[in-house]
Design an enzyme around this catalytic site. Structure first.
Site, short mmCIF file in Angstrom:
data_model
loop_
_atom_site.label_atom_id
_atom_site.label_comp_id
_atom_site.label_asym_id
_atom_site.label_seq_id
_atom_site.Cartn_x
_atom_site.Cartn_y
_atom_site.Cartn_z
CG ASP A 248 -3.99 8.27 -0.25
OD1 ASP A 248 -2.78 8.12 -0.17
OD2 ASP A 248 -4.61 9.23 0.20
CE LYS A 270 -2.13 13.00 -1.81
NZ LYS A 270 -1.12 13.18 -0.95
CG MET A 389 4.01 8.19 -8.47
SD MET A 389 4.10 9.59 -7.34
CE MET A 389 5.63 9.29 -6.49
N1 SAH Z 1 3.58 5.04 -0.56
C1 SAH Z 1 3.46 4.16 -1.71
C2 SAH Z 1 3.84 4.85 -3.00
C3 SAH Z 1 2.96 5.98 -3.38
S1 SAH Z 1 3.37 6.67 -4.93
C4 SAH Z 1 4.36 2.93 -1.49
O1 SAH Z 1 5.14 2.89 -0.54
O2 SAH Z 1 4.23 1.98 -2.26
C5 SAH Z 1 2.31 5.82 -6.02
C6 SAH Z 1 3.10 4.90 -6.92
O3 SAH Z 1 3.42 3.71 -6.25
C7 SAH Z 1 2.35 4.44 -8.12
O4 SAH Z 1 2.38 5.40 -9.14
C8 SAH Z 1 3.12 3.21 -8.51
O5 SAH Z 1 4.31 3.55 -9.16
C9 SAH Z 1 3.51 2.65 -7.17
N2 SAH Z 1 2.62 1.57 -6.72
C10 SAH Z 1 1.94 1.51 -5.58
N3 SAH Z 1 1.27 0.36 -5.46
C11 SAH Z 1 1.53 -0.33 -6.58
C12 SAH Z 1 1.13 -1.62 -7.06
N4 SAH Z 1 0.32 -2.40 -6.35
N5 SAH Z 1 1.59 -2.01 -8.27
C13 SAH Z 1 2.42 -1.23 -8.98
N6 SAH Z 1 2.82 -0.03 -8.58
C14 SAH Z 1 2.38 0.42 -7.39
#
Ligand code: SAH
Length: 468
Positions: A248, A270, A389
């Site tokens: 992704d 994505k 998100m």
């Molecule tokens: N499966 C992922 C989430 C996917 S949804 C998890 O468990 O983290 C995608 C969202 O995750 C982004 O829009 C943001 O809100 C958050 N996100 C993921 N990595 C991030 C990071 N390094 N810093 C800030 N937000 C993050």
């Protein structure tokens, strides 16, 4: 080679340890693992050794060392802090041709103890021949990360079927090919991921069907929030053995660097509103690749089961009989809050924490996109709210939280690309967070954290990368 590495069976044989302190205890513990019959000789011993004596795990002779004690032992270890005694033990053992180890004195030893990785029945021993035990231990730590803890169980499974395999595959070469396939393929992975019954029946099938069958598999792996040091051992191992990697946008460059160089990389996007491949197609792509016999790494940001649609992907795998395993990753809420110095719970401020998505849904073609969430649940007191998100809908989200009863002064933060060198944090309250975030020009991915715990960042911020 200064000495010959051998593995010695000492179960129920008399092993003598001279000394009663911590070092002796360490040696005793090691000998116990090999089920030795242990006798400790020392005028005084530490409380842990006393406890072992009380449990009848060892025998203690409360006396100074005397040479006759060595007679009949299969090996002797000197672990006193008295150099003269240690030397005497060494001399007396050598005279009797009994293997002797003197702690920290390689010159007095006829054998040394290696650093050990115990995956019994598989044991890996590393030795520097007494020249640099710390180096041997560092190497051990490296190997520890590469050899799954359950390797021993795989070896036991192999032992159970050794004769069957010998009967089926008559040449050594075919047996080698067979076992290589087992130890590097889905059967080993089933074992490592705790699906032991499935592993056993797959091994039986594999023996019955011979060498021709090709089986692929899928590893659904959480790549964490960005910092590659936050990967799990298992994630890293699978990343380094895959044939193809389906990934992704959210997976960081640094994490991608650790995927096996020869693996084919397939990007499935994505990014917000521009999915390169619709979810349905991703699900089927994974099935297709696995059916071609490939080891497919489905690498996702964070944790696959938290806003990761991992459930949908494995549902399709299951329907198609493709073996898979799921490797949890550190989800953004965890990683990002840690690196931002914002504990998600705190005795004084928040007794619970809720993760939600702030993704906008189009209501209908004429109305504006809106965020539909359970606002009553999100505005409960003494709770931290983490919103994934939520960047695009941030102003709406803040307004709704106020509308449903959260004080406008509730502290809140937006963290951009948390855990990476591009991490940036904007702190405000529900009235000004959206504006401040806009001014700071934060870029996705961003995580929103709302609640009194955000205040703690003033004191606890620790991760401060230099921005280019
Ligand atoms: N499966 C992922 C989430 C996917 S949804 C998890 O468990 O983290 C995608 C969202 O995750 C982004 O829009 C943001 O809100 C958050 N996100 C993921 N990595 C991030 C990071 N390094 N810093 C800030 N937000 C993050």
């Amino acid at each position: 080679m200064e000495s010959l590495p051998i593995f010695m069976r000492i179960a129920h044989s008399r092993c003598l340890v001279i000394g009663g302190g911590d070092v002796a205890l360490r040696k005793v513990t090691m000998l116990m693992k090999a089920e030795a019959s242990i006798e400790v000789v020392a005028p005084e011993v530490c409380s842990e050794l006393l406890a072992l004596e009380a449990e009848q795990q060892i025998k203690i002779t409360r006396a100074e060392f005397s040479p006759a004690q060595i007679d009949g032992a299969v090996l002797v270890i000197a672990a006193t802090d008295d150099e003269a005694v240690n030397t005497q033990v060494s001399v007396e053992a050598k005279v009797r041709n009994i293997p002797v180890n003197v702690v920290d004195s390689p010159a007095l030893c006829t054998f040394t103890m290696p650093a050990i990785i115990d995956r019994s029945p598989l044991v890996i021993a590393i030795s520097s021949n007494g020249s640099a035990p710390v180096l041997a231990r560092l190497i051990r730590a490296k190997i520890e990360t590469m050899v799954p803890a359950t390797y021993g169980r795989l070896a036991s499974l192999a032992r159970e079927f050794r004769d069957d395999v010998k009967a089926k595959f008559t040449t050594t070469q075919n047996r080698r090919i067979f076992w290589e396939k087992v130890f590097q393929g889905p059967i080993a992975e089933l074992m490592f991921s705790g699906q032991e019954h499935a592993a056993k029946s797959a091994l039986k099938d594999e023996i019955a069907s011979g060498l021709d069958q090709q089986h692929g598999e899928v590893y659904l792996v959480g790549g964490g929030p960005g910092d590659p040091d936050l990967l799990t051992f298992r994630a890293l191992r699978l990343m380094q053995q895959c044939d193809v990697c389906v990934y992704d946008k959210l997976v960081s460059k640094e994490v991608m660097e650790l995927v096996r160089r020869d693996a084919e990389l397939i990007y499935v996007g994505k990014a917000r509103d521009q999915h390169t491949l619709p979810q349905e197609e991703i699900n089927h792509l994974l099935v297709k690749l696995a059916k071609e016999g490939k080891r497919v790494l489905r690498l996702k940001g964070g944790d696959p089961f938290i806003f990761g649609r991992g459930g949908e992907e494995i549902e399709t795998l299951m329907e198609n009989g493709v073996p898979f395993q799921v490797v949890p990753g550190i989800t953004a809420a965890n990683g990002v809050s840690s690196y931002a110095g914002i504990p998600l719970t705190h005795r004084d401020y928040a007794q619970s924490c809720i993760f939600t998505t702030g993704h906008l849904k189009p209501k209908n073609s004429t109305q504006q996109n809106i965020v539909e969430l359970d606002w009553v649940a999100l505005t409960r007191p003494n709770q931290t709210v983490v919103i994934y998100m939520g960047l695009v809908g941030l102003d709406q989200i803040c307004a709704k939280l106020i509308e449903h009863g959260l004080p406008a002064t509730t502290p809140a933060a937006v963290v951009q690309q948390g855990t990476t060198l591009k991490q940036r944090v904007v702190v405000g309250d529900l009235t000004n967070l959206a504006e401040k975030t806009g001014l700071a020009n934060l870029k996705p991915p961003c995580l929103i954290i709302v609640g009194s715990v955000v205040k703690l960042r003033e004191k606890l911020a620790w991760f401060e990368p230099m921005q280019d």
